[in-house]
Design a protein around this motif. Sequence first.
Motif, PDB file in Angstrom:
ATOM      1  N   ARG B  34     -19.548   1.644 -61.472  1.00 36.83           N
ATOM      2  CA  ARG B  34     -20.010   1.216 -60.155  1.00 36.83           C
ATOM      3  C   ARG B  34     -21.527   1.281 -60.096  1.00 36.83           C
ATOM      4  O   ARG B  34     -22.190   1.844 -60.966  1.00 36.83           O
ATOM      5  CB  ARG B  34     -19.383   2.091 -59.075  1.00 36.83           C
ATOM      6  N   ALA B  35     -22.066   0.720 -59.029  1.00 32.10           N
ATOM      7  CA  ALA B  35     -23.529   0.593 -58.926  1.00 32.10           C
ATOM      8  C   ALA B  35     -24.223   1.951 -58.998  1.00 32.10           C
ATOM      9  O   ALA B  35     -25.257   2.096 -59.630  1.00 32.10           O
ATOM     10  CB  ALA B  35     -23.885  -0.120 -57.634  1.00 32.10           C
ATOM     11  N   GLN B  36     -23.612   2.986 -58.361  1.00 36.10           N
ATOM     12  CA  GLN B  36     -24.293   4.287 -58.360  1.00 36.10           C
ATOM     13  C   GLN B  36     -24.393   4.880 -59.769  1.00 36.10           C
ATOM     14  O   GLN B  36     -25.361   5.568 -60.090  1.00 36.10           O
ATOM     15  CB  GLN B  36     -23.631   5.284 -57.403  1.00 36.10           C
ATOM     16  N   ASP B  37     -23.394   4.580 -60.627  1.00 31.45           N
ATOM     17  CA  ASP B  37     -23.479   5.041 -62.015  1.00 31.45           C
ATOM     18  C   ASP B  37     -24.656   4.398 -62.722  1.00 31.45           C
ATOM     19  O   ASP B  37     -25.369   5.045 -63.488  1.00 31.45           O
ATOM     20  CB  ASP B  37     -22.191   4.688 -62.766  1.00 31.45           C
ATOM     21  N   VAL B  39     -27.433   3.255 -61.347  1.00 29.64           N
ATOM     22  CA  VAL B  39     -28.710   3.786 -60.863  1.00 29.64           C
ATOM     23  C   VAL B  39     -28.958   5.168 -61.469  1.00 29.64           C
ATOM     24  O   VAL B  39     -30.072   5.491 -61.899  1.00 29.64           O
ATOM     25  CB  VAL B  39     -28.722   3.848 -59.318  1.00 29.64           C
ATOM     26  N   LEU B  40     -27.911   5.984 -61.524  1.00 25.09           N
ATOM     27  CA  LEU B  40     -28.038   7.321 -62.125  1.00 25.09           C
ATOM     28  C   LEU B  40     -28.467   7.217 -63.590  1.00 25.09           C
ATOM     29  O   LEU B  40     -29.350   7.954 -64.051  1.00 25.09           O
ATOM     30  CB  LEU B  40     -26.698   8.054 -62.023  1.00 25.09           C
ATOM     31  N   THR B  80     -35.929   4.561 -58.258  1.00 28.15           N
ATOM     32  CA  THR B  80     -34.620   5.173 -58.024  1.00 28.15           C
ATOM     33  C   THR B  80     -34.394   5.429 -56.540  1.00 28.15           C
ATOM     34  O   THR B  80     -33.304   5.196 -56.018  1.00 28.15           O
ATOM     35  CB  THR B  80     -34.502   6.490 -58.792  1.00 28.15           C
ATOM     36  N   ALA B  81     -35.447   5.910 -55.860  1.00 22.89           N
ATOM     37  CA  ALA B  81     -35.288   6.182 -54.433  1.00 22.89           C
ATOM     38  C   ALA B  81     -34.981   4.892 -53.684  1.00 22.89           C
ATOM     39  O   ALA B  81     -34.094   4.858 -52.822  1.00 22.89           O
ATOM     40  CB  ALA B  81     -36.560   6.834 -53.882  1.00 22.89           C
ATOM     41  N   ALA B  84     -31.394   3.813 -54.427  1.00 23.48           N
ATOM     42  CA  ALA B  84     -30.423   4.658 -53.730  1.00 23.48           C
ATOM     43  C   ALA B  84     -30.373   4.286 -52.252  1.00 23.48           C
ATOM     44  O   ALA B  84     -29.305   4.188 -51.649  1.00 23.48           O
ATOM     45  CB  ALA B  84     -30.790   6.129 -53.894  1.00 23.48           C
ATOM     46  N   LYS B  85     -31.549   4.056 -51.675  1.00 27.34           N
ATOM     47  CA  LYS B  85     -31.618   3.637 -50.269  1.00 27.34           C
ATOM     48  C   LYS B  85     -30.875   2.317 -50.083  1.00 27.34           C
ATOM     49  O   LYS B  85     -30.157   2.117 -49.103  1.00 27.34           O
ATOM     50  CB  LYS B  85     -33.079   3.437 -49.880  1.00 27.34           C
ATOM     51  N   LEU B  87     -28.418   1.160 -51.924  1.00 24.84           N
ATOM     52  CA  LEU B  87     -26.975   1.383 -52.016  1.00 24.84           C
ATOM     53  C   LEU B  87     -26.432   1.925 -50.706  1.00 24.84           C
ATOM     54  O   LEU B  87     -25.330   1.617 -50.288  1.00 24.84           O
ATOM     55  CB  LEU B  87     -26.666   2.384 -53.126  1.00 24.84           C
ATOM     56  N   MET B  88     -27.240   2.762 -50.054  1.00 26.63           N
ATOM     57  CA  MET B  88     -26.769   3.387 -48.823  1.00 26.63           C
ATOM     58  C   MET B  88     -26.645   2.361 -47.708  1.00 26.63           C
ATOM     59  O   MET B  88     -25.740   2.395 -46.909  1.00 26.63           O
ATOM     60  CB  MET B  88     -27.741   4.486 -48.424  1.00 26.63           C
ATOM     61  N   GLU B  91     -24.745  -2.226 -48.820  1.00 25.94           N
ATOM     62  CA  GLU B  91     -23.390  -2.677 -49.110  1.00 25.94           C
ATOM     63  C   GLU B  91     -22.380  -2.323 -48.028  1.00 25.94           C
ATOM     64  O   GLU B  91     -22.790  -2.124 -46.897  1.00 25.94           O
ATOM     65  CB  GLU B  91     -23.010  -2.187 -50.498  1.00 25.94           C
ATOM     66  N   PRO B  92     -21.101  -2.222 -48.343  1.00 30.03           N
ATOM     67  CA  PRO B  92     -20.053  -2.387 -47.334  1.00 30.03           C
ATOM     68  C   PRO B  92     -20.369  -1.971 -45.900  1.00 30.03           C
ATOM     69  O   PRO B  92     -20.027  -2.698 -44.971  1.00 30.03           O
ATOM     70  CB  PRO B  92     -18.904  -1.544 -47.889  1.00 30.03           C
ATOM     71  N   ILE B  93     -21.010  -0.837 -45.699  1.00 30.17           N
ATOM     72  CA  ILE B  93     -21.305  -0.423 -44.326  1.00 30.17           C
ATOM     73  C   ILE B  93     -22.347  -1.349 -43.728  1.00 30.17           C
ATOM     74  O   ILE B  93     -23.233  -1.810 -44.421  1.00 30.17           O
ATOM     75  CB  ILE B  93     -21.793   1.047 -44.336  1.00 30.17           C
TER      76      ILE B  93
ATOM     77  N   PHE C  40     -18.148   9.908 -61.112  1.00 29.53           N
ATOM     78  CA  PHE C  40     -19.570   9.836 -60.772  1.00 29.53           C
ATOM     79  C   PHE C  40     -20.150  11.184 -60.391  1.00 29.53           C
ATOM     80  O   PHE C  40     -21.222  11.566 -60.853  1.00 29.53           O
ATOM     81  CB  PHE C  40     -19.786   8.838 -59.627  1.00 29.53           C
ATOM     82  N   LEU C  94     -30.377  11.680 -52.604  1.00 25.22           N
ATOM     83  CA  LEU C  94     -30.239  10.336 -52.019  1.00 25.22           C
ATOM     84  C   LEU C  94     -29.083   9.585 -52.664  1.00 25.22           C
ATOM     85  O   LEU C  94     -28.251   8.990 -51.978  1.00 25.22           O
ATOM     86  CB  LEU C  94     -31.520   9.551 -52.272  1.00 25.22           C
ATOM     87  N   LEU C  95     -29.033   9.660 -53.986  1.00 24.04           N
ATOM     88  CA  LEU C  95     -28.027   8.919 -54.738  1.00 24.04           C
ATOM     89  C   LEU C  95     -26.623   9.425 -54.416  1.00 24.04           C
ATOM     90  O   LEU C  95     -25.699   8.632 -54.216  1.00 24.04           O
ATOM     91  CB  LEU C  95     -28.322   9.086 -56.231  1.00 24.04           C
ATOM     92  N   ALA C  98     -25.604   8.321 -50.976  1.00 20.40           N
ATOM     93  CA  ALA C  98     -25.290   6.886 -51.001  1.00 20.40           C
ATOM     94  C   ALA C  98     -23.910   6.654 -51.615  1.00 20.40           C
ATOM     95  O   ALA C  98     -23.109   5.877 -51.087  1.00 20.40           O
ATOM     96  CB  ALA C  98     -26.357   6.133 -51.797  1.00 20.40           C
TER      97      ALA C  98
END
Lengths: 165, 94, 135
Positions: B34-37, B39-40, B80-81, B84-85, B87-88, B91-93, C40, C94-95, C98
């Motif tokens: 997923r997208a968060q992976d 970015v990490l 990264t910040a 992450a912002k 992603l928050m 998307e869906p929300i 994750f 943050l991550l 999110a």
Amino acid sequence: MSVLTRRVLPYPLLSAFLLIMWLLLNQSLSAGHLILGSIIGVAGGLAISSLQIPSGQVRNLHLLVQFAFIVLYDIIRSNIAVTRIVLTPGRVAKSGFLYVKLDIRNEYALAILACVVTSTPGTVWVNFDSAKGELLLHVLDLVDEDEWTDLIKNRYERLLKEIFE
Amino acid sequence: MTAHSILIWSVAAAEMMIVLAMACAAYRMLKGPRAQDRVLALDAFYVCGMILILTFGIETSDIFYFEAVLVIALVGFVATAALAKFLMRGEPIE
Amino acid sequence: MMEVSPTLPAWVAIVTSILVLLGAALTLIGTIGLVRLNNFYSRVHPPTLGTTLGIGCVLLASMLYFSVVKQRLVVHEVLIAIFVTITTPVTLMLLVSAALRRDWAIGDPSVPVPPGLPEEAERPEPLPESDQPTS
């Protein structure tokens, strides 16, 4: 602190920090860089003061240094622990979320706790509910919940409380 | 084996390990899921890049690699910040 | 290939080697964890090996090596150390929040309610499997 110093240096720690950063960046202790760095420090403090950040106060500098060493020790220890988890073949870490009730409310203490918890491998700060005073953590090796709660409450929170409150 | 050749070989070995580490991060970045992976993994990737350039600095005895590391640290943090912002909020929300 | 000045004391070479190898190994272990762990929230943990002791060891090695080679105190690596120590927790927090919101939004029952949303809020229906987490 006199009125004048308070007006010129609203955040003395931040100004000192900026001066040190400037000197480190230039690798120099010459008079010119000292003056330039001081100007930057004062200007930075004044610029930040327009954000009206609540001022915090460190009550016990000695304990803060002690806290830093405790954190360093814990970081080394949890580095070893996480290394073991990653390198043990076939091991699936039993990770999970954990709620901890906190007593501290000081923003600076909470910010430091957040940075410490997150930068220690093995624990991540997820959220703090200030209304309920409840902290949500994610722990990689959640075998014994009490052990982690004890670490946060007795090892970190008690010291931070003495330092800031 | 003298102490100097130990230093030469261990710096080379360290560079090799960090390149491997970057490969691992790149694998996770490409695979997701997923997208968060991703970015990490990007975050870990640029930290590896910083360490690689630091060891390059030791290898060439050139002190100016430091500046490059500082720039990567700054840009990487902002990237990264911002991601992450995004992603928050992106998307869906909402 | 690296050129080492012949005047470099042996103990500096040895200590620098140990610190560089240790830092690189910890970083590598961190990214191996990034590949190996299965969800994750677990994967958030290992990269912090690289950002704490990993980069710390390499910075110490660099400080020691350049201080001896340049024959003056070289400490500007402290700047990077301060910067990394401040920024890593911020990006990770943050991550994670999110990710929590995204998991919550697709109706993953294993995550707690993310910050800023009321406890009783209705969870949306799970989306079609295309955006589901695979692990």
